[in-house]
Design a protein around this motif. Sequence first.
Motif, short mmCIF file in Angstrom:
data_model
loop_
_atom_site.label_atom_id
_atom_site.label_comp_id
_atom_site.label_asym_id
_atom_site.label_seq_id
_atom_site.Cartn_x
_atom_site.Cartn_y
_atom_site.Cartn_z
N MET A 180 0.82 -1.21 0.00
CA MET A 180 0.00 0.00 0.00
C MET A 180 0.85 1.26 0.00
N TYR A 181 1.94 1.25 0.78
CA TYR A 181 2.68 2.48 0.96
C TYR A 181 3.93 2.58 0.09
N PHE A 182 4.54 1.44 -0.25
CA PHE A 182 5.79 1.52 -1.00
C PHE A 182 5.66 0.99 -2.42
N GLY A 183 4.46 0.42 -2.75
CA GLY A 183 4.28 -0.08 -4.10
C GLY A 183 4.07 1.07 -5.07
N ARG A 184 4.44 0.83 -6.33
CA ARG A 184 4.26 1.86 -7.35
C ARG A 184 2.80 1.89 -7.78
N LEU A 185 2.27 3.10 -7.89
CA LEU A 185 0.88 3.28 -8.29
C LEU A 185 0.73 2.89 -9.76
N SER A 186 -0.25 2.00 -10.04
CA SER A 186 -0.45 1.66 -11.44
C SER A 186 -1.30 2.76 -12.10
N ALA A 187 -1.24 2.81 -13.44
CA ALA A 187 -1.89 3.90 -14.17
C ALA A 187 -3.40 3.92 -13.93
N GLN A 188 -4.00 2.72 -13.83
CA GLN A 188 -5.45 2.68 -13.71
C GLN A 188 -5.93 3.15 -12.35
N SER A 189 -5.06 3.09 -11.33
CA SER A 189 -5.51 3.48 -10.00
C SER A 189 -5.37 4.98 -9.77
N GLU A 190 -4.96 5.73 -10.82
CA GLU A 190 -4.85 7.18 -10.67
C GLU A 190 -6.17 7.82 -10.28
N THR A 191 -7.27 7.23 -10.79
CA THR A 191 -8.57 7.86 -10.60
C THR A 191 -9.21 7.48 -9.27
N ILE A 192 -8.56 6.58 -8.51
CA ILE A 192 -9.20 6.09 -7.28
C ILE A 192 -9.25 7.18 -6.23
N ARG A 193 -10.44 7.30 -5.60
CA ARG A 193 -10.60 8.32 -4.56
C ARG A 193 -10.75 7.64 -3.20
N GLU A 194 -10.71 8.47 -2.15
CA GLU A 194 -10.93 7.96 -0.79
C GLU A 194 -12.34 7.37 -0.68
N ALA A 195 -12.51 6.41 0.23
CA ALA A 195 -13.82 5.79 0.42
C ALA A 195 -14.82 6.83 0.90
N PRO A 196 -16.14 6.62 0.60
CA PRO A 196 -17.16 7.57 1.04
C PRO A 196 -17.26 7.60 2.57
N PRO A 197 -17.76 8.71 3.15
CA PRO A 197 -17.82 8.85 4.61
C PRO A 197 -18.66 7.75 5.28
N SER A 198 -19.73 7.29 4.58
CA SER A 198 -20.58 6.27 5.20
C SER A 198 -19.78 4.99 5.44
N MET A 199 -18.66 4.80 4.71
CA MET A 199 -17.83 3.63 4.95
C MET A 199 -16.71 3.95 5.94
N LEU A 200 -16.18 5.18 5.83
CA LEU A 200 -15.05 5.54 6.69
C LEU A 200 -15.45 5.54 8.16
N VAL A 201 -16.65 6.03 8.44
CA VAL A 201 -17.07 6.16 9.84
C VAL A 201 -17.10 4.78 10.53
N PRO A 202 -17.78 3.75 9.95
CA PRO A 202 -17.73 2.43 10.61
C PRO A 202 -16.32 1.89 10.76
N ILE A 203 -15.49 2.06 9.70
CA ILE A 203 -14.12 1.53 9.76
C ILE A 203 -13.38 2.16 10.94
N TRP A 204 -13.48 3.49 11.03
CA TRP A 204 -12.72 4.17 12.07
C TRP A 204 -13.31 3.96 13.45
N LEU A 205 -14.63 3.79 13.52
CA LEU A 205 -15.25 3.53 14.81
C LEU A 205 -14.71 2.23 15.40
N LEU A 206 -14.63 1.19 14.55
CA LEU A 206 -14.15 -0.10 15.03
C LEU A 206 -12.65 -0.05 15.33
#
Lengths: 512, 125
Positions: A439-465
């Motif tokens: 995740m942190y040291f791998g090279r970003l592939s061209a197709q993943s350039e468009t990837i955005r952060e997860a929506p808040p409705s998903m982030l909140v449960p993840i961070w709560l747990l």
Amino acid sequence: MTSDFAALPIFLPLLAAPICVILSRFGKTAWVISMMVTWAVAAMCLFSFAEVYASGEPLKYHMGGWAPPIGIELHIDLLAASMLVLVSSIAAITMPYFFRSVNDEIAREQQPFFYAAFLMCLAGLLGIISTHDAFNLYVFLEISSLASYMLIAMGRDRRALAAAFQYLMLGTIGATMILIGIGFLYLTTGTLNMSDIATRIDVLAPNRAIIAAFAFFAIGLVMKVALFPLHVWLPNAYAYAPSAVSPFLAAVGTKVALYAVLRITYSVFGHEFSFGGMHLSLIFTALAVPAILIGSVVAIFETNLKRMLAFSSVAQVGYITLGIGLASQTGLSASLLQIFNHAMTKSALFLALGAMTLRLGSNVTVHNIRGLGKRMPLTAFAFVLAGLGLIGMPFTGGFVSKWYLMKATLDGGWWLLTILIAISSIFAVIYIWRVVEAMYFGRLSAQSETIREAPPSMLVPIWLLTFCVILLGFFGNEAVEISQRIADQLMPSPSLPDPFSFDPPILNGEMP
Amino acid sequence: MELMTHYPYWMAIVLMMTGFYTVMATSNLVKKLIGLSMFQTSVMLFYVSASKVKFGVAPVMTEGATVYSNPLPHVLMLTAIVVGLATLAVGLAIVVRIRGAYGTVEEDEIIALDRDQSSGGRNDE
């Protein structure tokens, strides 16, 4: 103490499940209903936990007003109350996450059925925890299992279907074994109420029928717990289930089965019979050690990350059964802590993978998450923190439970087991590190350039747990205190002289 | 003749092992489900035969009957029949979907297809 709050958490989801299907034509009704029901259930479970914790008395409820032992009794002691809180709060926390994930992965016309199956599964799991009737336990077990076969089969990969079928086969055989065990117990004692069975087993000289009942229960429950070598259904089932379901099933599915193991061994057969007469310590340790080693090693070489986490679950189930098998109070409370810690870490990890699945649009593997640490920083960092909890780093919940497990093995003088736990923790470092590295040291592939952060409705449960995992590390003392109280209740007599001594009394023709 | 008095139990064991063998030995998923149903049915036979009381009639209020068989296992097995039916229904529904997705209901062919898929696509897509 009698309370309606003992029965409502089971009936509310059971009633809401068909309503989800009936009102399916009105857009998102199913999700709204599930949301309200899970939060209401979680609130009620918290309330009954507070009640039980404060008074020290179990909550009871007589179904239909029939007094036990004739009627079915719901009986919520401290162990059951804390399990209820665990299961219902994980369902409630993950429910906001369902909205995006289910929309993405499940066909629109199937969604109401998906929510209905989820509510049935929740009702079944809560029922297993609350009930004090042996046959009722079987029925709730089947309700939750049937619902989870459906949930797993809804995964979009076709391997989900094969996995669900395999789980259905093994799960049904396991449940039928439990049914035979219940039959033997009923025929020897003439009752189905658990505490009634327990008192009558004490009076009866242990005979072959009771031993046979114990054996059937042990096989059936070990199948449900997914303890090595009966774990074969678990990796594929968790890996190919829809991303919204995997966190819930991985967190509480096997945990509730472990709760059933505790209930049956301690509240029905009794500590002395299970560990003294039937050598459960030997069986559990002999199965837990390969489970820990094989689960961890296979996880290191697995490329599909959901499968990797599933194999790590096999190892974690091994830790928990190892703690139970030590047959000491420290071991038992370590297992309880591990049940809670693992439920929270695993669901946080699976939720994070589910968020990545949403953004990547395919199964998450070591190869296609390269560079995601930059594209989805919050999700990736939550994965790292929860991963630390899984490894057992200090200041996370995992440290508290592993510390107690090691302490329990040292107290008993089984230092080889202590070394085993240390080694498998290193394995855990390796398989979590592979993900971190990618995740942190791998090279970003061209197709993943468009990837955005997860929506808040998903982030909140993840961070709560994830936050809960960290919180458990800082408030370790309170968690330890509760788990020790539970261990005291389950195991009033301190411990047996040597649970690992082996002299097979059955082979000599005399009964234990 | 102790063997004969235990006749229903022997039949339950035979049925159970036949079902269990079918589950393990056949590759056809539908046949596996048939085996699973037999396995569950044998348990019902076990419960019901154990509830028989000597000279007892079926546990339904009858004129002139004084001895009844134990009704509770019968009731439990009614629930178990429902559970077995539900399991069979869910299992068959999954088999129908498997037939659609894989084009076969033979387990060894499904395993072979899965293996091709995961070794062909390194990325496990």
